[in-house]
Design a protein around this motif. Structure first.
Motif, PDB file in Angstrom:
ATOM      1  N   HIS A  21     -34.570 -10.372  55.941  1.00  0.00           N
ATOM      2  CA  HIS A  21     -33.663  -9.190  56.321  1.00  0.00           C
ATOM      3  C   HIS A  21     -32.882  -8.838  54.835  1.00  0.00           C
ATOM      4  O   HIS A  21     -32.688  -9.743  54.005  1.00  0.00           O
ATOM      5  N   VAL A  22     -32.881  -7.647  54.411  1.00  0.00           N
ATOM      6  CA  VAL A  22     -32.217  -7.179  53.352  1.00  0.00           C
ATOM      7  C   VAL A  22     -31.133  -6.200  53.764  1.00  0.00           C
ATOM      8  O   VAL A  22     -31.103  -5.396  54.792  1.00  0.00           O
ATOM      9  N   HIS A  23     -29.971  -6.110  52.902  1.00  0.00           N
ATOM     10  CA  HIS A  23     -28.965  -5.142  52.961  1.00  0.00           C
ATOM     11  C   HIS A  23     -29.373  -3.805  52.865  1.00  0.00           C
ATOM     12  O   HIS A  23     -29.844  -3.453  51.780  1.00  0.00           O
ATOM     13  N   ALA A  24     -28.993  -3.180  53.709  1.00  0.00           N
ATOM     14  CA  ALA A  24     -29.362  -1.798  53.923  1.00  0.00           C
ATOM     15  C   ALA A  24     -28.349  -0.893  53.385  1.00  0.00           C
ATOM     16  O   ALA A  24     -28.532   0.293  53.060  1.00  0.00           O
ATOM     17  N   GLY A  25     -27.016  -1.342  53.794  1.00  0.00           N
ATOM     18  CA  GLY A  25     -25.753  -0.537  53.638  1.00  0.00           C
ATOM     19  C   GLY A  25     -24.680  -0.849  54.515  1.00  0.00           C
ATOM     20  O   GLY A  25     -24.797  -1.837  54.906  1.00  0.00           O
ATOM     21  N   SER A  26     -23.807  -0.147  54.533  1.00  0.00           N
ATOM     22  CA  SER A  26     -22.408  -0.278  55.460  1.00  0.00           C
ATOM     23  C   SER A  26     -22.053   1.022  56.238  1.00  0.00           C
ATOM     24  O   SER A  26     -22.634   2.052  55.982  1.00  0.00           O
TER      25      SER A  26
END
Length: 93
Positions: A21-26
């Motif tokens: 899983h990769v951080h996509a945003g907030s």
């Protein structure tokens, strides 16, 4: 409609099964259900996404930097040109 206080959520996406899983945003949402729904709407349309995680930002504990930024470039002296010999006969170096 009154303003609702919302929490900040971090969104992580997975582009294929078995991948990280990769951080996509907030995003902001009042609860996990709406955070997930908003994440699907916002981040699920950006490409092939097979899984989405939402995590309340306040639930994340992070370490401080493990490496002093000043040391990053200074410890790699082997990259400096004085450590390499130019072979005889080599031109235009």
């Amino acid at each position: 409609m009154a303003n609702q206080i919302t929490d900040l959520w971090e969104v992580f996406t997975q582009e294929q099964h078995g991948a990280a899983h990769v951080h996509a945003g907030s995003l902001h949402a009042p609860d996990a259900t709406l955070a997930l729904q908003n994440a699907r709407d916002v981040f699920g349309r950006r490409g092939k996404v097979v899984n989405i995680w939402v995590v309340a930002s306040h639930a994340i504990t992070a370490s401080e930097s493990l490496v002093d930024p000043e040391e990053l470039d200074h410890n790699k002296v082997y990259r400096h040109p004085q450590f390499y010999e130019i072979p005889k006969g080599m031109k235009n170096v």
